[in-house]
Design a protein around this motif. Structure first.
Motif, PDB file in Angstrom:
ATOM      1  N   ILE A  87       9.340   4.861   5.069  1.00  0.00           N
ATOM      2  CA  ILE A  87       8.408   4.043   4.286  1.00  0.00           C
ATOM      3  C   ILE A  87       9.168   3.060   3.403  1.00  0.00           C
ATOM      4  O   ILE A  87       8.806   1.883   3.302  1.00  0.00           O
ATOM      5  N   ILE A  88      10.240   3.517   2.759  1.00  0.00           N
ATOM      6  CA  ILE A  88      11.048   2.640   1.903  1.00  0.00           C
ATOM      7  C   ILE A  88      11.622   1.487   2.729  1.00  0.00           C
ATOM      8  O   ILE A  88      11.550   0.318   2.324  1.00  0.00           O
ATOM      9  N   LEU A  89      12.184   1.807   3.876  1.00  0.00           N
ATOM     10  CA  LEU A  89      12.771   0.768   4.725  1.00  0.00           C
ATOM     11  C   LEU A  89      11.709  -0.199   5.251  1.00  0.00           C
ATOM     12  O   LEU A  89      11.904  -1.420   5.237  1.00  0.00           O
ATOM     13  N   ARG A  90      10.575   0.323   5.695  1.00  0.00           N
ATOM     14  CA  ARG A  90       9.507  -0.539   6.199  1.00  0.00           C
ATOM     15  C   ARG A  90       9.021  -1.487   5.105  1.00  0.00           C
ATOM     16  O   ARG A  90       8.877  -2.690   5.333  1.00  0.00           O
ATOM     17  N   ASP A  91       8.798  -0.953   3.906  1.00  0.00           N
ATOM     18  CA  ASP A  91       8.311  -1.793   2.808  1.00  0.00           C
ATOM     19  C   ASP A  91       9.351  -2.822   2.386  1.00  0.00           C
ATOM     20  O   ASP A  91       9.013  -3.956   2.047  1.00  0.00           O
ATOM     21  N   THR A 121       9.403  -5.554   5.265  1.00  0.00           N
ATOM     22  CA  THR A 121       8.178  -6.350   5.372  1.00  0.00           C
ATOM     23  C   THR A 121       7.782  -6.995   4.058  1.00  0.00           C
ATOM     24  O   THR A 121       6.882  -7.837   4.036  1.00  0.00           O
ATOM     25  N   GLY A 122       8.407  -6.597   2.963  1.00  0.00           N
ATOM     26  CA  GLY A 122       8.085  -7.175   1.660  1.00  0.00           C
ATOM     27  C   GLY A 122       6.843  -6.588   1.032  1.00  0.00           C
ATOM     28  O   GLY A 122       6.350  -7.088   0.036  1.00  0.00           O
ATOM     29  N   ARG A 123       6.316  -5.510   1.618  1.00  0.00           N
ATOM     30  CA  ARG A 123       5.120  -4.881   1.050  1.00  0.00           C
ATOM     31  C   ARG A 123       5.504  -3.922  -0.061  1.00  0.00           C
ATOM     32  O   ARG A 123       6.595  -3.402  -0.105  1.00  0.00           O
ATOM     33  N   ARG A 124       4.547  -3.690  -0.930  1.00  0.00           N
ATOM     34  CA  ARG A 124       4.713  -2.709  -1.999  1.00  0.00           C
ATOM     35  C   ARG A 124       3.685  -1.621  -1.794  1.00  0.00           C
ATOM     36  O   ARG A 124       2.527  -1.906  -1.492  1.00  0.00           O
ATOM     37  N   THR A 125       4.101  -0.380  -2.000  1.00  0.00           N
ATOM     38  CA  THR A 125       3.150   0.716  -1.852  1.00  0.00           C
ATOM     39  C   THR A 125       2.494   1.081  -3.179  1.00  0.00           C
ATOM     40  O   THR A 125       1.492   1.760  -3.204  1.00  0.00           O
ATOM     41  N   GLY A 126       3.057   0.621  -4.281  1.00  0.00           N
ATOM     42  CA  GLY A 126       2.535   0.984  -5.595  1.00  0.00           C
ATOM     43  C   GLY A 126       1.416   0.078  -6.038  1.00  0.00           C
ATOM     44  O   GLY A 126       1.041  -0.882  -5.358  1.00  0.00           O
ATOM     45  N   PRO A 127       0.856   0.369  -7.194  1.00  0.00           N
ATOM     46  CA  PRO A 127      -0.213  -0.459  -7.731  1.00  0.00           C
ATOM     47  C   PRO A 127       0.300  -1.868  -8.030  1.00  0.00           C
ATOM     48  O   PRO A 127       1.470  -2.082  -8.283  1.00  0.00           O
ATOM     49  N   ARG A 128      -0.609  -2.826  -8.024  1.00  0.00           N
ATOM     50  CA  ARG A 128      -0.218  -4.219  -8.213  1.00  0.00           C
ATOM     51  C   ARG A 128      -0.169  -4.634  -9.674  1.00  0.00           C
ATOM     52  O   ARG A 128       0.495  -5.570 -10.032  1.00  0.00           O
ATOM     53  N   ASN A 129      -0.903  -3.946 -10.527  1.00  0.00           N
ATOM     54  CA  ASN A 129      -0.885  -4.325 -11.929  1.00  0.00           C
ATOM     55  C   ASN A 129      -1.119  -3.101 -12.811  1.00  0.00           C
ATOM     56  O   ASN A 129      -1.449  -2.022 -12.334  1.00  0.00           O
ATOM     57  N   LEU A 130      -0.969  -3.276 -14.097  1.00  0.00           N
ATOM     58  CA  LEU A 130      -1.068  -2.176 -15.044  1.00  0.00           C
ATOM     59  C   LEU A 130      -2.469  -1.571 -15.072  1.00  0.00           C
ATOM     60  O   LEU A 130      -2.619  -0.347 -15.155  1.00  0.00           O
ATOM     61  N   ALA A 131      -3.492  -2.383 -14.967  1.00  0.00           N
ATOM     62  CA  ALA A 131      -4.863  -1.864 -14.998  1.00  0.00           C
ATOM     63  C   ALA A 131      -5.122  -0.945 -13.806  1.00  0.00           C
ATOM     64  O   ALA A 131      -5.697   0.135 -13.957  1.00  0.00           O
ATOM     65  N   THR A 132      -4.676  -1.352 -12.617  1.00  0.00           N
ATOM     66  CA  THR A 132      -4.854  -0.522 -11.428  1.00  0.00           C
ATOM     67  C   THR A 132      -4.083   0.775 -11.565  1.00  0.00           C
ATOM     68  O   THR A 132      -4.591   1.854 -11.254  1.00  0.00           O
TER      69      THR A 132
END
Length: 81
Positions: free
Chosen positions: A34-38, A41-52
């Motif tokens: 998962i770390i290598l794929r992200d 591909t430039g994807r993030r698995t974590g939340p996008r902002n503090l509110a989320t």
């Protein structure tokens, strides 16, 4: 599917990887995939902002309804003369 072997990996890195995998309820191998794929591909698995992130952390505790105080007219600004 291809395989990869990583030699000379620091013990600290391996320990952190094992802990991270356990936190995500995955095997170390799956965590690395998962770390290598992200990373590639430039994807993030974590939340996008503090509110989320905050919402996800506390969602299991249930919501809280707060009573908002009534709004009134603005008070006069202070006089500094």
């Amino acid at each position: 599917m291809a395989s990869i072997t990583i030699r000379n990996l620091d013990d600290d890195i391996k320990t952190r990887l094992r802990v991270r995998a356990a936190e995500h309820h995955r095997s170390m191998e799956e965590e690395v995939r998962i770390i290598l794929r992200d990373a590639v591909t430039g994807r993030r698995t974590g939340p996008r902002n503090l509110a989320t992130f905050t919402r996800e952390c506390f969602a299991s505790l249930g919501g809280v309804e707060l009573e908002l105080p009534p709004r009134g007219p603005m008070r006069a600004p202070p006089d500094f003369s």
